[in-house]
Write a protein that holds these residues in place. Structure first.
Motif, PDB file in Angstrom:
ATOM      1  N   ARG A   1      -6.248 -10.164  -6.284  1.00  0.00           N
ATOM      2  CA  ARG A   1      -7.395 -10.772  -5.606  1.00  0.00           C
ATOM      3  C   ARG A   1      -7.244 -10.696  -4.089  1.00  0.00           C
ATOM      4  O   ARG A   1      -8.187 -10.356  -3.363  1.00  0.00           O
TER       5      ARG A   1
ATOM      6  N   GLN B   1      -7.357   0.983  -7.740  1.00  0.00           N
ATOM      7  CA  GLN B   1      -8.300   1.876  -7.064  1.00  0.00           C
ATOM      8  C   GLN B   1      -7.673   2.470  -5.806  1.00  0.00           C
ATOM      9  O   GLN B   1      -7.870   3.653  -5.501  1.00  0.00           O
TER      10      GLN B   1
ATOM     11  N   LYS C   1       0.828  -1.203   0.000  1.00  0.00           N
ATOM     12  CA  LYS C   1       0.000   0.000   0.000  1.00  0.00           C
ATOM     13  C   LYS C   1       0.868   1.261   0.000  1.00  0.00           C
ATOM     14  O   LYS C   1       0.552   2.249  -0.677  1.00  0.00           O
TER      15      LYS C   1
ATOM     16  N   HIS D   1      -7.805  -7.123  -2.909  1.00  0.00           N
ATOM     17  CA  HIS D   1      -9.224  -6.754  -2.914  1.00  0.00           C
ATOM     18  C   HIS D   1      -9.950  -7.374  -1.731  1.00  0.00           C
ATOM     19  O   HIS D   1     -10.819  -6.737  -1.114  1.00  0.00           O
ATOM     20  N   GLU D   2      -9.608  -8.607  -1.374  1.00  0.00           N
ATOM     21  CA  GLU D   2     -10.235  -9.263  -0.230  1.00  0.00           C
ATOM     22  C   GLU D   2      -9.958  -8.515   1.065  1.00  0.00           C
ATOM     23  O   GLU D   2     -10.820  -8.415   1.937  1.00  0.00           O
ATOM     24  N   ARG D   3      -8.766  -7.948   1.175  1.00  0.00           N
ATOM     25  CA  ARG D   3      -8.376  -7.272   2.417  1.00  0.00           C
ATOM     26  C   ARG D   3      -8.808  -5.814   2.455  1.00  0.00           C
ATOM     27  O   ARG D   3      -9.140  -5.282   3.509  1.00  0.00           O
ATOM     28  N   GLU D   4      -8.785  -5.130   1.298  1.00  0.00           N
ATOM     29  CA  GLU D   4      -9.003  -3.685   1.269  1.00  0.00           C
ATOM     30  C   GLU D   4     -10.327  -3.271   0.631  1.00  0.00           C
ATOM     31  O   GLU D   4     -10.660  -2.085   0.628  1.00  0.00           O
ATOM     32  N   SER D   5     -11.051  -4.242   0.073  1.00  0.00           N
ATOM     33  CA  SER D   5     -12.335  -3.972  -0.606  1.00  0.00           C
ATOM     34  C   SER D   5     -12.175  -3.026  -1.797  1.00  0.00           C
ATOM     35  O   SER D   5     -13.090  -2.281  -2.138  1.00  0.00           O
ATOM     36  N   CYS D   6     -11.008  -3.036  -2.393  1.00  0.00           N
ATOM     37  CA  CYS D   6     -10.756  -2.292  -3.626  1.00  0.00           C
ATOM     38  C   CYS D   6      -9.549  -2.920  -4.306  1.00  0.00           C
ATOM     39  O   CYS D   6      -8.775  -3.642  -3.672  1.00  0.00           O
ATOM     40  N   SER D   7      -9.376  -2.648  -5.596  1.00  0.00           N
ATOM     41  CA  SER D   7      -8.230  -3.174  -6.324  1.00  0.00           C
ATOM     42  C   SER D   7      -6.995  -2.337  -6.015  1.00  0.00           C
ATOM     43  O   SER D   7      -7.105  -1.201  -5.520  1.00  0.00           O
TER      44      SER D   7
END
Length: 272
Positions: free
Chosen positions: A252, A264, A225, A255-261
């Motif tokens: 993937r 994004q 990040k 996205h599972e951890r942050e709810s975005c790609s």
């Protein structure tokens, strides 16, 4: 301590995260026997000694200054010896309590916390009590904040006591933090620190709330990040840099951890 005081409040509809529903203090001379409460409770014993008995934690000696946690709908008994004890107490509930339990900030099997800094905890109880007397939305929010700080203060006391008995735990965690971007052979890492993988895992969960592999992944994803927000590196390069060779798996997992790609996330936090 002055005459017994008790305040009970109905939580505000908006106070779903954490709500204090009662507070009091007294010089207790009699035990509470085989009782269940509908909410969580915390009892601070400032002076005196006695006992606490719960199904999960067994029978424990209480020697003030100390506090103990009571869990909802669990049978418990507690009280002072013949000399009595000075106690403060608070009732609380809300969705934040699930996080307290999940993060091992309060524990049903280890409900008693010996206190070295009782003045700070007693001050927080006094603040909480005064906030409930001030029966306003602001007062209830402030009482919830004081309760949250009581949880944190008690957890810090517990962590300090554990660190005093297990001086290597913090060093092990910092070693893994420094190697988080490298492959982890858990068995070899445990042997390096003179323990079994099961013992290593238990230490990690007690200190961080996460097993070693999950702790390592959290460090890796936090590093990703940081790179997404502060560099122009391609996403596949960032993935490889944190030890994930498949960029699609990285995306993937991200996205599972942050709810975005990852893209994004980069667009949202770029150069903040």
């Amino acid at each position: 301590m002055r005459a017994a005081e008790a305040i009970y409040r109905s939580p505000l509809d908006a106070a779903g995260g954490l709500a204090v529903t009662g507070s009091g203090r007294q010089h207790a001379r009699h035990a509470v026997m085989r009782r269940k409460l509908p909410s969580f409770a915390v009892v601070l014993v400032e002076r005196g000694q006695g006992f606490l008995e719960t199904a999960a934690g067994g029978r424990r000696h209480i020697g003030g200054p100390a506090l103990f946690w009571l869990f909802p709908n669990r049978l418990h008994s507690y009280g002072p010896d013949e000399a009595g004890w000075d106690e403060r107490w608070a009732l609380f509930d809300g969705s934040f309590t699930r996080d307290f339990v999940r993060l091992h900030l309060i524990a049903e099997r280890q409900p008693v916390v010996a206190l070295r800094h009782v003045e700070e905890v007693a001050r927080l109880f006094a603040t909480l009590h005064a906030d409930l007397i001030n029966d306003t939305p602001l007062g209830q929010a402030s009482a919830a904040s004081a309760l949250h700080n009581i949880v944190i203060s008690a957890a810090k006391e517990t962590s300090a006591a554990v660190s005093g008995r297990q001086v290597d735990a913090g060093d092990i965690i910092e070693t893994l933090r420094g190697r988080a971007l490298q492959p982890l052979d858990l068995a070899a890492f445990a042997v390096e620190h003179g323990m079994s993988p099961a013992t290593l895992r238990r230490k990690f969960v007690a200190e961080t709330g996460l097993p070693p592999k999950a702790f390592q992944l959290r460090i890796r994803m936090d590093h990703a990040k940081q790179l997404l927000a502060t560099s122009d590196e391609k996403i596949e390069t960032i993935a490889a840099g944190i030890g994930i060779d498949d960029p699609f798996y990285f995306s993937r997992l991200f996205h599972e951890r942050e709810s975005c790609s990852p893209s994004q996330f980069r667009a949202r936090y770029r150069r903040m």
